[in-house]
Write a protein that holds these residues in place. Structure first.
Motif, PDB file in Angstrom:
ATOM      1  N   LEU A 150       0.833  -1.208   0.000  1.00  0.00           N
ATOM      2  CA  LEU A 150       0.000   0.000   0.000  1.00  0.00           C
ATOM      3  C   LEU A 150       0.865   1.254   0.000  1.00  0.00           C
ATOM      4  O   LEU A 150       0.558   2.230  -0.673  1.00  0.00           O
ATOM      5  N   LEU A 154      -0.098   4.010  -2.778  1.00  0.00           N
ATOM      6  CA  LEU A 154      -0.952   5.158  -2.483  1.00  0.00           C
ATOM      7  C   LEU A 154      -0.237   6.470  -2.790  1.00  0.00           C
ATOM      8  O   LEU A 154       0.919   6.649  -2.414  1.00  0.00           O
ATOM      9  N   PRO A 155      -0.920   7.396  -3.485  1.00  0.00           N
ATOM     10  CA  PRO A 155      -0.294   8.688  -3.760  1.00  0.00           C
ATOM     11  C   PRO A 155      -0.138   9.507  -2.477  1.00  0.00           C
ATOM     12  O   PRO A 155      -1.005   9.459  -1.600  1.00  0.00           O
ATOM     13  N   ALA A 157      -0.437  12.564  -2.022  1.00  0.00           N
ATOM     14  CA  ALA A 157      -1.500  13.546  -1.854  1.00  0.00           C
ATOM     15  C   ALA A 157      -2.660  12.963  -1.049  1.00  0.00           C
ATOM     16  O   ALA A 157      -3.230  13.617  -0.178  1.00  0.00           O
ATOM     17  N   PHE A 158      -2.979  11.682  -1.308  1.00  0.00           N
ATOM     18  CA  PHE A 158      -4.107  11.053  -0.610  1.00  0.00           C
ATOM     19  C   PHE A 158      -3.732  10.678   0.827  1.00  0.00           C
ATOM     20  O   PHE A 158      -4.468  11.002   1.764  1.00  0.00           O
ATOM     21  N   VAL A 161      -3.752  13.770   2.962  1.00  0.00           N
ATOM     22  CA  VAL A 161      -5.084  14.245   3.341  1.00  0.00           C
ATOM     23  C   VAL A 161      -5.690  13.340   4.414  1.00  0.00           C
ATOM     24  O   VAL A 161      -6.257  13.817   5.404  1.00  0.00           O
ATOM     25  N   LEU A 165      -6.881  14.276   8.225  1.00  0.00           N
ATOM     26  CA  LEU A 165      -8.220  13.974   8.749  1.00  0.00           C
ATOM     27  C   LEU A 165      -8.115  13.192  10.062  1.00  0.00           C
ATOM     28  O   LEU A 165      -8.745  13.547  11.058  1.00  0.00           O
ATOM     29  N   ARG A 168      -7.029  15.279  12.920  1.00  0.00           N
ATOM     30  CA  ARG A 168      -8.070  16.123  13.507  1.00  0.00           C
ATOM     31  C   ARG A 168      -8.964  15.334  14.453  1.00  0.00           C
ATOM     32  O   ARG A 168      -9.328  15.810  15.511  1.00  0.00           O
ATOM     33  N   VAL A 259       7.667  17.903  -2.758  1.00  0.00           N
ATOM     34  CA  VAL A 259       6.856  18.830  -3.555  1.00  0.00           C
ATOM     35  C   VAL A 259       5.388  18.662  -3.185  1.00  0.00           C
ATOM     36  O   VAL A 259       4.675  19.624  -2.909  1.00  0.00           O
ATOM     37  N   VAL A 260       4.941  17.403  -3.156  1.00  0.00           N
ATOM     38  CA  VAL A 260       3.543  17.132  -2.842  1.00  0.00           C
ATOM     39  C   VAL A 260       3.267  17.359  -1.356  1.00  0.00           C
ATOM     40  O   VAL A 260       2.281  18.007  -0.993  1.00  0.00           O
ATOM     41  N   THR A 263       2.856  20.872  -0.354  1.00  0.00           N
ATOM     42  CA  THR A 263       1.581  21.440  -0.802  1.00  0.00           C
ATOM     43  C   THR A 263       0.444  20.957   0.090  1.00  0.00           C
ATOM     44  O   THR A 263      -0.399  21.746   0.502  1.00  0.00           O
ATOM     45  N   VAL A 264       0.426  19.641   0.401  1.00  0.00           N
ATOM     46  CA  VAL A 264      -0.658  19.099   1.222  1.00  0.00           C
ATOM     47  C   VAL A 264      -0.688  19.795   2.579  1.00  0.00           C
ATOM     48  O   VAL A 264      -1.755  20.167   3.065  1.00  0.00           O
TER      49      VAL A 264
ATOM     50  N   MET B 200      -0.473   8.224 -11.568  1.00  0.00           N
ATOM     51  CA  MET B 200       0.026   8.902 -10.379  1.00  0.00           C
ATOM     52  C   MET B 200       0.620  10.254 -10.769  1.00  0.00           C
ATOM     53  O   MET B 200       0.359  11.270 -10.119  1.00  0.00           O
ATOM     54  N   ARG B 227      -8.882  20.122   0.080  1.00  0.00           N
ATOM     55  CA  ARG B 227      -8.017  20.350   1.232  1.00  0.00           C
ATOM     56  C   ARG B 227      -8.455  21.537   2.067  1.00  0.00           C
ATOM     57  O   ARG B 227      -8.267  21.559   3.276  1.00  0.00           O
TER      58      ARG B 227
END
Lengths: 319, 264
Positions: A150, A154-155, A157-158, A161, A165, A168, A259-260, A263-264, B200, B227
Motif C-alpha cells: 500500500l 498510495l499517492p 496527496a491522498f 489528506v 483527517l 483532527r 513537492v507534494v 503542498t498538502v 500517479m 483540502r
C-alpha cells in the motif's frame, strides 16, 4: 611481484574515482538538460511577460538584453554553465532577486523534512520488512507485506489528506497528542516516510527471505544461537547493502516527494517554490530547483554505490 | 478462486470506471460546472456525495472526471511507449555509437526524478491539462526506453534472430518482423505498470494546480480544492482521493498479475 595497482586499497580508490567521474558527467548532462529543455521547448521565456501584459515591448527588449537572451544559444549555454559553477543561477524574473538566495532561503525547511522523512522511512521499512519475513506465515507478516504494498501504491496527496483527517479526529479525543505530533514537521515527515518505506521493506524482506534459507543459518542454529540473534545479526546483515543503496536513492526521490507533501501540509520549502515558480512562469527559479535536485540525486547515487562497496566485502573482490 | 479476488476486484473497478466515463451524461443529469444546491451540502438523499464549495454536485464531477483522468494517463502512456519504445528498439537494433548516445541521453534524463522532469517540461510549456499530459509522457520516456532496450536485446540474442540474420535479413527487417512482435507481451506488461505511474504523475501534477483551470472536473484538482474544507466538508477530499487510490491499486494489481503470467 604484485603490481602496484592490484593492492586492495588501490582497487577501492580506482573504483571510487571512476564512480565520481561518471557522476560528474551525469550531473553535467542533467544540468545541461534543464537549460536546453527550457530554452528549446519554451522558446522565449520573456514573451510570457509580454502576453500577460506585465511589461511593455520596450521593457521586454531591455530585460532580454540584461538577461543575455539576445545572444546565440551556445553563448547563452556557456554563460549559464560558467554562472552555475560559481553558484550563480540567474535572477528571478518577477522579484529580480538572485535565484541562489531564494533557493537558500527555502532549502533548510525542505532538508529538515526530507531527512526526518528518510529516518522514518528506514524505521518503517526495516520494521515492515523484518516483520513480513519473520512472521511470514502468520497474519502479522501478511499485514506487514500488505502495508508495504500500500505504501508504494498510495499517492502522497491522498495519504497526506487522510493523515490530516485522522489527526483532527485524534486531536478531538486526545488533545495532548498535538504537542507530540507537531503538525508542521512530524505529520508531513510521517507521510513522506511511509511513501518511501514500501520499497525499502520489499528489499529487506527479499534479502531476509534469501539469507534465511542459506546454509550458514542452519549452522548458526546448530551452534545453538537464539532465533532473534540469528535473524537480526546473521540474516539481516547480508540483506542490508541493497537496502542501503536503495535508501540513498529514496533520499533523492524524497526530494520529489516533498513537492507534494509541502503542498498538502501548506509547508514552506523548495517544492512550494518550484510549483509557484512554474505557475508564475518564473523559469530561472524552476530551472535552479530542478538542477539542484539533479545534483542531489547524482550525489546520492554515488554515495549509495560507495556505501554498498564499504558495507559488502564481497563487492570489493569483483572489481 | 479466493486467490483471484484482488484481480477480480481490480478488473471490476476499472470496468466500472470505463462504463461510468462512457455513460456519464446518463448517470448524472446535472452539469459538472453548474451549481445545483447550497455549497457544502453533506452527502445525503439528493446528492449522494454532497456538493462542493461552489454548490456543484461532487458525484457528477467525479463521474465526468472518470473521462479526464484515465484518458489523460492513457495519452501520456501512449506518448511514453511511443518515444521510449522506439528509442529502445533503435538502440537495441543498431548497436554502437547510436545505442551509446541514446542511452547516455536517457541516463542523463534519469538523473532528474521523473516527477521533477515532468515539472520541468510544464515549466517550459506553461501550465494546462495538455501540457501535463505531454510532460508526464516525456518524463516517463527515458526509463521506459532503458527497460524496452533490455527486452529487445534479450529477444535479439535468440536463435531465430541469428537465423534471420544469416539468411540476409537487414536491421530494420529484424527490428520490425522479429524484435517487435516477440517483445509484445513483455512490452504490454511494462506499459501496464507504466500506466499506474502515469496516472500517479498526471494526478499529482493536477493536484499541484499545474492543469491551470481549477473548474475542470478532474480528480487531482478536486482533491486539492478539497483540502481547504477538511474540517467542514471532509467528503470533498475523501472521494476524489479514494477514486485516485483505487485506480492506481487496481492497475498495479492487474499489472503484477500480467507480469506473473508473462514470466511463466
Amino acid at each position: 611481484m604484485v603490481s602496484h595497482s592490484d593492492r586492495p586499497a588501490n582497487i577501492a580508490l580506482a573504483t571510487v574515482t571512476r564512480r565520481l567521474m561518471e557522476g560528474l558527467l551525469t550531473a553535467w548532462a542533467a544540468v545541461s538538460l534543464t537549460f536546453f529543455a527550457l530554452r528549446v521547448v519554451a522558446g522565449d521565456p520573456v514573451a510570457s511577460l509580454l502576453s500577460q501584459g506585465l511589461a511593455s515591448p520596450e521593457q521586454v527588449e531591455s530585460l532580454r538584453r540584461s538577461l543575455g537572451l539576445d545572444a546565440p544559444l551556445l553563448i547563452q549555454y556557456l554563460q549559464f554553465l560558467k554562472g552555475f559553477l560559481r553558484g550563480d543561477l540567474g535572477t528571478s524574473l518577477y522579484t529580480s532577486r538572485p535565484v541562489s538566495v531564494v533557493i537558500a532561503e527555502q532549502l533548510p525547511a525542505t532538508i529538515t523534512l526530507a531527512l526526518t522523512g528518510l529516518g522514518l522511512a528506514l524505521l518503517f521499512g526495516l520494521g515492515l520488512g523484518v516483520t513480513a519475513a519473520w512472521k511470514e506465515h502468520s497474519s502479522a507478516g501478511r499485514v506487514a507485506a500488505r502495508l508495504a504494498g500500500l505504501a508504494t501504491a498510495l499517492p502522497v496527496a491522498f495519504t497526506g489528506v487522510i493523515s490530516l483527517l485522522l489527526y483532527r479526529y485524534i486531536l478531538q479525543w486526545f488533545p495532548s497528542v498535538g504537542f507530540i505530533a507537531s503538525r508542521r514537521l512530524f505529520l508531513p515527515a510521517m507521510v513522506l516516510g511511509f511513501s518511501s518505506a514500501g520499497a525499502i521493506a520489499r528489499v529487506v524482506q527479499a534479502g531476509l527471505f534469501e539469507s534465511m534459507r542459506s546454509p550458514y543459518m542452519l549452522a548458526a542454529r546448530a551452534r545453538g544461537i537464539g532465533r532473534g540473534v540469528r535473524l537480526l545479526w546473521h540474516a539481516l546483515r547480508p540483506a542490508l547493502p541493497p537496502a542501503t543503496s536503495l535508501s540513498a536513492l529514496e533520499a533523492a526521490y524524497l526530494l520529489a516527494g516533498t513537492v507534494v507533501t509541502e503542498t498538502v501540509f501548506s509547508r514552506p520549502g523548495l517544492g512550494r517554490l518550484l510549483v509557484s515558480s512554474i505557475l508564475q512562469g518564473d523559469y530561472p527559479i524552476a530551472q535552479g530547483v530542478v538542477a539542484l535536485a539533479a545534483l542531489f540525486y547524482t550525489a546520492s547515487h554515488i554515495i549509495a554505490d560507495i556505501l554498498a562497496f564499504l558495507i559488502d566485502p564481497r563487492l570489493r573482490k569483483v572489481t | 478462486m479466493r486467490r483471484d479476488l484482488p484481480t477480480l476486484l481490480s478488473a471490476g473497478w476499472l470496468l466500472a470506471v470505463c462504463v461510468v466515463s462512457i455513460t456519464a451524461p446518463m448517470i448524472s443529469n446535472s452539469s459538472p460546472y453548474q451549481p445545483v444546491a447550497e455549497p457544502l451540502t453533506p452527502p445525503g438523499q439528493h446528492f449522494m456525495l454532497g456538493t462542493d464549495a461552489l454548490g456543484r454536485d461532487v458525484w457528477t464531477r467525479l463521474v465526468y472526471g472518470a473521462r479526464i483522468n484515465p484518458g489523460a494517463s492513457l495519452l501520456a502512456t501512449a506518448i511514453t511507449v511511443t518515444i521510449g519504445g522506439l528509442s529502445g528498439l533503435i538502440a537495441a537494433s543498431i548497436s554502437g555509437w547510436l545505442d551509446r548516445t541514446i542511452m547516455w541521453i536517457a541516463n542523463a534524463m534519469l538523473a532528474i526524478p521523473g516527477l521533477l522532469l515532468a515539472m520541468l517540461f510544464v515549466a517550459a510549456m506553461g501550465p494546462g491539462l495538455p501540457t501535463v499530459i505531454l510532460a508526464v509522457g516525456f518524463g516517463g520516456a527515458p526509463g521506459f526506453a532503458r527497460l524496452a532496450r533490455t527486452i529487445f536485446q534479450q529477444v535479439r540474442e535468440r536463435g531465430y534472430v541469428t537465423a534471420a540474420k544469416a539468411l540476409g535479413a537487414g536491421r530494420s527487417w529484424v527490428a520490425l518482423h522479429h524484435l517487435l512482435p516477440n517483445a509484445q507481451g513483455q512490452l504490454l506488461s511494462l506499459a501496464t505498470t507504466h500506466f499506474a505511474w502515469a496516472f500517479m504523475g498526471t494526478t499529482t501534477l493536477t493536484f499541484l494546480g499545474l492543469a491551470g483551470d481549477p473548474s475542470i472536473p478532474e480528480w487531482g484538482a478536486m482533491l486539492n480544492t478539497g483540502r481547504a474544507h477538511l474540517i467542514d466538508a471532509p467528503w470533498l477530499a475523501l472521494f476524489p482521493g479514494l477514486a485516485i487510490s483505487l485506480t492506481i491499486l487496481a492497475v498495479q494489481s492487474l499489472g503484477a498479475r500480467l507480469a506473473n503470467s508473462e514470466s511463466k
